[in-house]
Design a protein around this motif. Structure first.
Motif, PDB file in Angstrom:
ATOM      1  N   ALA A 134     101.612  77.625  48.050  1.00  0.00           N
ATOM      2  CA  ALA A 134     102.792  76.760  47.915  1.00  0.00           C
ATOM      3  C   ALA A 134     103.837  77.425  47.017  1.00  0.00           C
ATOM      4  O   ALA A 134     105.036  77.288  47.244  1.00  0.00           O
ATOM      5  CB  ALA A 134     102.390  75.404  47.359  1.00  0.00           C
ATOM      6  N   LEU A 143     114.376  75.035  50.323  1.00  0.00           N
ATOM      7  CA  LEU A 143     114.718  73.839  51.085  1.00  0.00           C
ATOM      8  C   LEU A 143     113.544  73.401  51.949  1.00  0.00           C
ATOM      9  O   LEU A 143     113.160  72.225  51.967  1.00  0.00           O
ATOM     10  CB  LEU A 143     115.945  74.126  51.950  1.00  0.00           C
ATOM     11  N   ALA A 145     110.516  74.056  51.462  1.00  0.00           N
ATOM     12  CA  ALA A 145     109.438  73.585  50.592  1.00  0.00           C
ATOM     13  C   ALA A 145     109.618  72.103  50.287  1.00  0.00           C
ATOM     14  O   ALA A 145     108.669  71.327  50.299  1.00  0.00           O
ATOM     15  CB  ALA A 145     109.400  74.395  49.296  1.00  0.00           C
ATOM     16  N   TYR A 146     110.871  71.708  50.031  1.00  0.00           N
ATOM     17  CA  TYR A 146     111.159  70.280  49.843  1.00  0.00           C
ATOM     18  C   TYR A 146     110.742  69.484  51.070  1.00  0.00           C
ATOM     19  O   TYR A 146     110.116  68.433  50.969  1.00  0.00           O
ATOM     20  CB  TYR A 146     112.661  70.071  49.625  1.00  0.00           C
ATOM     21  N   GLY A 149     107.194  68.597  51.515  1.00  0.00           N
ATOM     22  CA  GLY A 149     106.623  67.724  50.497  1.00  0.00           C
ATOM     23  C   GLY A 149     106.028  68.446  49.304  1.00  0.00           C
ATOM     24  O   GLY A 149     105.251  67.869  48.559  1.00  0.00           O
ATOM     25  N   ILE A 150     106.380  69.714  49.110  1.00  0.00           N
ATOM     26  CA  ILE A 150     105.942  70.414  47.907  1.00  0.00           C
ATOM     27  C   ILE A 150     106.821  69.930  46.750  1.00  0.00           C
ATOM     28  O   ILE A 150     108.040  69.930  46.868  1.00  0.00           O
ATOM     29  CB  ILE A 150     106.091  71.940  48.076  1.00  0.00           C
ATOM     30  N   PRO A 151     106.230  69.504  45.641  1.00  0.00           N
ATOM     31  CA  PRO A 151     107.059  69.080  44.507  1.00  0.00           C
ATOM     32  C   PRO A 151     107.671  70.311  43.834  1.00  0.00           C
ATOM     33  O   PRO A 151     107.104  70.882  42.908  1.00  0.00           O
ATOM     34  CB  PRO A 151     106.073  68.359  43.576  1.00  0.00           C
ATOM     35  N   LYS A 153     110.111  71.145  41.816  1.00  0.00           N
ATOM     36  CA  LYS A 153     110.384  71.287  40.386  1.00  0.00           C
ATOM     37  C   LYS A 153     109.103  71.538  39.603  1.00  0.00           C
ATOM     38  O   LYS A 153     109.053  72.398  38.726  1.00  0.00           O
ATOM     39  CB  LYS A 153     111.075  70.025  39.863  1.00  0.00           C
ATOM     40  N   VAL A 155     106.351  72.803  40.756  1.00  0.00           N
ATOM     41  CA  VAL A 155     105.845  74.133  41.102  1.00  0.00           C
ATOM     42  C   VAL A 155     106.545  75.204  40.259  1.00  0.00           C
ATOM     43  O   VAL A 155     105.909  76.110  39.734  1.00  0.00           O
ATOM     44  CB  VAL A 155     106.017  74.406  42.613  1.00  0.00           C
TER      45      VAL A 155
END
Lengths: 257, 254
Positions: A134, A143, A145-146, A149-151, A153, A155
């Motif tokens: 991730a 973008l 990644a957002y 659903g990867i958090p 900030k 990360v």
């Protein structure tokens, strides 16, 4: 994202170890673990409160910010711990290892072994674990990644935690050799050169780059006039930028227009 | 209604991109939003998925107001966004890309099942599981982006211009698969398209967007037969009697 305060995080890690192991008398292993943990927490908070504000700004802003942070770290370390070189006892201080004709002090051997272990652990982390992949994904396409659903900030903060923790390990391994003082982080510039030569984002590349610089420095010290030893790392850096600007193992491929 | 926008207004700085849009997507349907460049189609999707925040208005998904939430929070509620221009992770392998789509899930057995299903929809991806995503063709990257969104096991898909930059045959293929996903899984889909031909043929209901406003909405059949849509979006010219064409026809909604 290049962190020009990485060397100074290393210095902070070493100073925390000086306090824990040297002053409080904790066992070396425990002191190492606690220092790494302390720096990891520090790295996380540094991102959460300071670096996150420049996310999305031009690369240059990040470079300036980390250089500035480096200045602050050195000044604060000087205030808290003083400018005299310090050290702490390690289980291997003063012993050396003989392999045939070659004599290696345990201090240098520990650096070698520690680096190797660290590299393998990091490599496995980034290739095999969900969080590691991730992190790669986030660095490649924020973008997207957002959207999956990867958090993002969190990360980023975790990446800083890892990087500060790794810096602490480096500082503790280096402490017996170079002694701990606020300016010890300047070795980070050589590490930067190694990363550029190897290719950004590539762990084997950084290792090879470091190896090339190390060998070149030693040979320059023996065969070339005085002064060339200090210059050699940067000479090689310039040569590498002319001949192979993307690095030996480039992860970032330049876009052809 | 699974998703409902009520009078949503979104700005880029001082520029109003969405001027009070209301639309509704019923469960299990494919709804298309048509419009030219700069009509605000992408902005609508970004506002829904939380990448942009609306200044005014309500966005209700499955009974919850999701306006002004973070994108990962919206995504966890079951809304998967496939962004414009195949935003894949270029240096991860195809299978890693797909696995990242399931980042917010923990149920391993069902993730494996969904992976099978994605490979079943897109057999081209199954052959390239270990290749870097950047080495795929444009069509395959679009398939990968859709497949990655499906890996989240969403209740609804937001598709942003799936036809962008693809050959007509590929566009047709991708829309066939979109129809299959809708029919087999009962997936609700909101698709935004410039290619009105394909979008109208493959969707149930359509909205026409101009300058950030909905100017027309109807079932796709009726839209296809509307003279305005035919002239301005499908490029059919009406021949007036005796071969005379009016020099400039005005749209009836203005």
């Amino acid at each position: 994202m290049v962190n020009f305060a990485q060397g100074d995080l290393m210095m902070l890690g070493a100073f925390v170890a000086v306090t824990l192991i040297g002053d409080f008398g904790l066992p070396w292993v425990l002191g190492l673990l606690l220092s790494v943990l302390a720096l990891a927490v520090f790295g996380y908070l540094l991102d959460a409160f300071v670096l996150r504000r420049v996310l999305g700004e031009p690369q240059f802003a990040i470079v300036m910010l980390t250089i500035g942070l480096g200045f602050i770290f050195r000044a604060v370390a000087g205030l808290v711990w003083g400018y005299d070189p310090q050290s702490f006892p390690t289980p291997y201080t003063g012993k050396s290892l003989r392999v045939g004709e070659v004599v290696v002090s345990y201090e240098n051997f520990a650096i070698l072994l520690g680096t190797l272990i660290l590299c393998v652990v990091l490599f496995l982390f980034f290739r095999r674990t969900r969080l590691g992949i991730a992190m790669q994904a986030t660095s490649q396409n924020q973008l997207a990644a957002y959207y999956v659903g990867i958090p993002v900030k969190r990360v980023f903060s975790l990446v800083w935690a890892i990087s500060a923790g790794v810096a602490a390990v480096a500082g503790i391994l280096l402490a017996p050799v170079s002694l701990v003082q606020p300016g010890m982080g300047f070795i980070g510039i050589k590490a930067f050169a190694a990363a550029v030569i190897g290719g950004f984002g590539s762990i084997p590349g950084a290792l090879l780059g470091g190896w090339i610089i190390g060998i070149a420095e030693q040979f320059a010290g023996v065969y070339l006039p005085a002064g060339f030893q200090e210059m050699s790392a940067y000479g090689i850096l310039i040569l590498a930028l002319i001949l192979r600007p993307q690095g030996l193992f480039a992860q970032i491929q330049r876009k052809k227009v | 209604m699974l998703l409902e926008l009520k009078n949503v207004e979104t700005y880029y700085g001082p520029i109003m991109a969405i001027r009070g849009v209301s639309l509704a997507v019923p469960e299990g349907r494919i709804v298309a939003v048509l419009g030219a460049n700069g009509a605000g189609k992408t902005t609508i999707l970004r506002t829904i998925s939380g990448v942009m925040d609306p200044q005014k208005g309500e966005i209700v998904f499955a009974g919850e107001d999701i306006a002004r939430r973070d994108p990962d929070a919206v995504m966890r509620l079951g809304l998967s966004h496939v962004p414009e221009g195949r935003e894949v992770f270029p240096f991860l392998s195809v299978s890693e890309n797909l696995r990242m789509g399931a980042y917010s899930r923990r149920d391993r057995a069902r993730i494996a099942g969904d992976l099978e299903r994605v490979y079943d929809y897109f057999p081209a991806l199954a052959d390239r599981g270990s290749q870097q995503a950047s080495q795929l063709s444009g069509g395959e990257q679009q398939m990968l982006a859709i497949g990655r969104a499906l890996m989240a096991h969403p209740r609804m898909l937001l598709l942003d211009e799936p036809s962008l930059g693809l050959s007509p045959i590929l566009v047709h293929q991708i829309f066939e698969i979109i129809n299959r996903i809708n029919e087999e899984q009962g997936m609700t889909i909101l698709v935004v398209e410039q290619n009105a031909h394909v979008a109208l043929r493959h969707s149930h209901y359509g909205y026409v967007l101009e300058n950030g406003r909905v100017v027309m909405d109807d079932t796709c059949e009726k839209l296809e037969n509307s003279p305005d849509i035919q002239e301005f979006y499908l490029g059919m010219k009406d021949q007036m009697p005796r071969g005379v064409r009016r020099w400039k026809k005005r749209k009836t909604w203005r």
